[in-house]
Design an enzyme around this catalytic site. Structure first.
Site, short mmCIF file in Angstrom:
data_model
loop_
_atom_site.label_atom_id
_atom_site.label_comp_id
_atom_site.label_asym_id
_atom_site.label_seq_id
_atom_site.Cartn_x
_atom_site.Cartn_y
_atom_site.Cartn_z
N GLY A 66 0.80 -1.22 0.00
CA GLY A 66 0.00 0.00 0.00
C GLY A 66 0.82 1.26 0.00
O GLY A 66 1.87 1.30 -0.64
N PRO A 67 0.40 2.29 0.69
CA PRO A 67 -0.59 2.30 1.77
C PRO A 67 -2.03 2.24 1.27
O PRO A 67 -2.28 2.27 0.08
CB PRO A 67 -0.32 3.64 2.45
CG PRO A 67 0.15 4.52 1.34
CD PRO A 67 0.96 3.61 0.44
N GLY A 68 -2.95 2.16 2.25
CA GLY A 68 -4.35 2.16 1.92
C GLY A 68 -5.07 0.98 2.55
O GLY A 68 -4.49 0.18 3.28
N CYS A 97 1.41 -7.59 1.31
CA CYS A 97 0.80 -6.66 2.27
C CYS A 97 -0.63 -6.30 1.86
O CYS A 97 -1.55 -7.09 2.01
CB CYS A 97 1.69 -5.44 2.46
SG CYS A 97 1.31 -4.48 3.93
N LEU A 98 -0.83 -5.12 1.29
CA LEU A 98 -2.16 -4.77 0.78
C LEU A 98 -2.61 -5.77 -0.27
O LEU A 98 -3.81 -6.04 -0.41
CB LEU A 98 -2.14 -3.35 0.20
CG LEU A 98 -3.46 -2.80 -0.33
CD1 LEU A 98 -4.49 -2.67 0.78
CD2 LEU A 98 -3.25 -1.45 -1.02
N GLN A 101 -4.23 -8.53 1.63
CA GLN A 101 -5.52 -8.11 2.18
C GLN A 101 -6.59 -8.02 1.09
O GLN A 101 -7.74 -8.41 1.29
CB GLN A 101 -5.36 -6.77 2.90
CG GLN A 101 -4.45 -6.83 4.12
CD GLN A 101 -3.98 -5.48 4.58
OE1 GLN A 101 -4.54 -4.44 4.16
NE2 GLN A 101 -2.97 -5.44 5.42
N SER A 146 -1.32 -2.28 9.76
CA SER A 146 -2.25 -2.06 10.88
C SER A 146 -3.56 -2.79 10.64
O SER A 146 -4.41 -2.82 11.51
CB SER A 146 -2.52 -0.56 11.05
OG SER A 146 -3.02 -0.01 9.85
N LEU A 147 -3.72 -3.36 9.45
CA LEU A 147 -4.90 -4.15 9.10
C LEU A 147 -4.48 -5.60 8.90
O LEU A 147 -3.33 -5.87 8.52
CB LEU A 147 -5.55 -3.61 7.82
CG LEU A 147 -5.93 -2.13 7.81
CD1 LEU A 147 -6.42 -1.72 6.42
CD2 LEU A 147 -6.97 -1.81 8.86
N HIS A 189 6.85 -8.02 4.52
CA HIS A 189 7.57 -7.40 3.41
C HIS A 189 8.85 -8.18 3.10
O HIS A 189 9.86 -8.03 3.81
CB HIS A 189 7.90 -5.94 3.73
CG HIS A 189 6.73 -5.03 3.60
ND1 HIS A 189 6.66 -4.04 2.65
CD2 HIS A 189 5.56 -5.00 4.27
CE1 HIS A 189 5.49 -3.41 2.75
NE2 HIS A 189 4.81 -3.98 3.73
N GLU A 191 10.95 -7.65 0.86
CA GLU A 191 12.01 -6.77 0.37
C GLU A 191 12.71 -6.00 1.46
O GLU A 191 13.73 -5.34 1.21
CB GLU A 191 11.45 -5.80 -0.67
CG GLU A 191 10.73 -4.59 -0.11
CD GLU A 191 9.30 -4.87 0.37
OE1 GLU A 191 8.60 -3.91 0.73
OE2 GLU A 191 8.90 -6.05 0.38
#
Length: 632
Positions: A66-68, A97-98, A101, A146-147, A189, A191
């Protein structure tokens, strides 16, 4: 060698921080999938209808972080459609990550907030030892989230890895796969510089699984054609084109003196530092490990360049006269690049500065790249320029290690000035008078409004919990005014000398470029860039500080800094961000030369990391041994 075409979908959140190109992850893919060719697009560059005809040209898709939030259409763009590809267009996809999700919620997983956010935190991943993690043992990874998702019973998704956050968050999913489609994803992550090799090598495992799936399905890659190349441009890393070298290179006329112990402030006062009406420039290594101090010998006609982000023009000033030059279709960066491209020089290789532009650039100058709207200026009259630079033709450079002093000029036939300056320097006092002023009336200090400041802290925390950013720097102005200022009041130079005396720092500066005067006493240098050939771009972020005091030994400082999970996490976040940025500029050759080491400075202990990038000669636009001016 099998050559693969990999489409890299980068998430973008215009609300807080826009990581357009996930270049650290792209570099990891290039390293672990030899021979792969990567094309990076944003998740809103195409509609799914526009993208579908091009998918046969690619071996796989990587969906970057992300973010988002995956339940915000603005943040994920076409990701929700990518996970729902029909069988005709299906290809292997790896999410990070995102990416995990978004895969999760498209197949029935529940999106939840962590009770304790994990940004720059290292955790041990446990896994099923199969699929992405076949034959691997538990390993440590870096998390920025955070999610998280909770997989529903009888789901199409299978959990492959997890962490146990105990009282913080309990069980948290770290990797998943789709049971029937070629989709895999990790929450952590791979990386990050602090993710173990086992955590990064899931990229290689994904590629092996993707090849196996393609062979089983008989999927082949369509040959690249001119139309597709035109639509996607060049693969990453993109090699920038540079203008041809100038027809002539200025030779820097230099004279070298051996004057150990010569005081920087004494030399500065020979060139107008005490006159508040005159422009003046000093880049000051006032303490170790700083080495070179640069003093400009400005002329009444020295060119000053001014620009404000709201304006469509550049202001060029020489003394009392000024002209405006319209930018037209250019931005200020391309204007500056063109300007400096016409000013190429070659001087003494022992020093980092031969002349050129010195000054200040505001944070607001880069806001356009983040897609954040500019706030209107409250007062045009009092505002500081976002670009305030002056061109230095003549300068004196002091080397505090060797004791040598370099007198140099870019101007033709300027030997008389160099000779005169050398004579003045040999007669200069070893030290300037110490500042002696005292204020009979104490200054008035106005702090930010407390309630508003706390409210903004809570707003920032909400953005972190919502997944909009992993690190926010909340700033607020403190205003200091001195009542009763008059002709007998201390000058800006006297105030700088007091600052220098009380807090000597390796990267200090005194820049008096009206309408702004800038006083700095910093242990941190943001960036240095050495000349070609074999250029090195180095950043030394400092995150974590302990003031020197009785009993604060190195061992104590290391325990407070390198032993602090919070301080290391903050430093790590900046290190990973810098690696990302450097990959976007120099390509693949980026390394962390030092991570979270405690360094001693004059008044503090600091937690310091060192990141370096080495651009190729092609990226530098090197031709015929051309050397470009630069300063460290």
């Amino acid at each position: 060698m099998f050559i693969s075409q990999c489409l890299f979908l980068a998430s973008i959140s215009p609300r807080i921080y826009a990581n357009i190109k996930k270049t650290s992850l792209a570099s990891t893919c290039r390293r672990l999938i030899p021979g792969c060719i990567i094309y990076i697009i944003k998740n809103d560059d195409f509609t799914i209808k526009e993208l579908l005809p091009y998918l046969p040209y690619f071996s796989a898709i990587v969906i970057g972080p992300g973010p988002g939030s995956p339940d915000n259409p603005t943040d994920v763009g076409i990701l929700k459609d990518i996970w729902k590809l029909d069988d005709q267009h299906l290809l292997p996809i790896f999410g990070v990550c995102l990416g995990l999700q978004s895969l999760g919620i498209e197949y029935g997983a529940h999106l939840r907030r962590l009770r304790v956010v994990k940004h720059g935190q290292v955790s041990t991943v446990h896994h099923t030892a199969k699929d992405l993690f076949n034959g691997r043992v538990p390993f440590d990874v870096v998390r920025y989230h955070s999610l998280h998702i909770h997989i529903a019973d009888n789901s199409d998704l299978e959990e492959l890895a997890w962490v146990n956050d105990e009282d913080d968050n309990g069980h948290v999913v770290m990797a998943i796969r789709h049971r029937t489609r070629p989709f895999w994803a990790v929450q952590y992550h791979p990386e990050s510089v602090c993710t173990d090799p086992g955590g990064a090598e899931v990229v290689k495992s994904f590629w092996q699984l993707a090849q196996e799936w393609a062979m089983a399905k008989g999927r082949t890659i369509r040959p690249w054609d001119a139309l597709t190349k035109h639509r996607f441009g060049n693969p990453w890393p993109t090699i920038s084109s540079y203008p041809p070298p100038p027809l002539s290179i200025t030779t820097v006329n230099t004279s070298i003196l051996d004057l150990p112990g010569l005081d920087v402030t004494a030399v500065a006062e020979l060139f107008g530092a005490m006159d508040d009406k005159l422009p003046f420039v000093l880049l000051d290594s006032a303490a170790l490990p700083g080495r070179f101090s640069i003093i400009a010998a400005l002329l009444p006609t020295s060119l000053q360049i001014l620009h404000n982000v709201q304006d469509t023009f550049i202001t060029l000033k020489r003394g009392a006269s000024s002209v405006r030059e319209e930018l037209g279709t250019r931005n200020v960066w391309s204007w500056l690049a063109t300007f400096m491209g016409a000013h190429t020089a070659k001087g003494c290789p022992d020093i980092p500065f031969w002349g050129g532009l010195v000054g200040q650039l505001s944070y607001e100058l880069g806001v356009h790249s983040l897609q954040v709207p500019l706030k209107p200026q409250s007062s045009v009259k009092d505002r500081h320029a976002d670009v305030n630079l002056i061109f230095v033709d003549r300068s004196v450079v002091l080397d505090s290690i060797s004791g040598k002093v370099y007198v140099q000029s870019l101007l033709p036939e300027d030997e008389a000035w160099i000779t005169d300056t050398c004579t003045r320097l040999t007669r200069a006092p070893l030290a300037a008078p110490s500042p002696t002023f005292s204020m009979s009336i104490p200054p008035v200090v106005t702090f930010p409004d407390r309630d508003r400041y706390i409210a903004r802290i809570n707003q920032a925390k909400e953005k972190l919990f919502a997944g909009d950013s992993y690190e926010l720097c909340l700033t607020a102005n403190t205003h200091i005014s001195i009542p009763g200022c008059n002709s007998s009041s201390p000058t800006s130079w006297e105030r700088y000398k007091t600052l220098r005396l009380k807090n000597p720092a390796p990267h200090s500066a005194f820049l008096r470029l009206h309408p702004s005067t800038f006083l700095s006493s910093s242990p941190e240098r943001f960036l240095s860039y050495s000349r070609p050939p074999h250029s090195v771009c180095q950043l030394r972020p400092i995150k974590g500080t302990v003031r020197k005091a009785p009993g604060i030994t190195r061992a104590v400082a290391e325990e407070l800094l390198a032993g602090s999970r919070k301080e290391v996490a903050e430093n790590l976040m900046i290190v990973d961000l810098i690696r990302h940025d450097l990959h976007g500029v120099v390509g693949e050759d980026v390394s962390v030369e030092q991570f979270c080491s405690v360094e001693e400075y004059e008044t503090v202990w600091q937690l310091v990391s060192v990141i370096e990038g080495r651009p190729s000669d092609i990226l530098l636009g090197q031709k015929d041994g051309r050397l470009v001016q630069g300063a460290q």
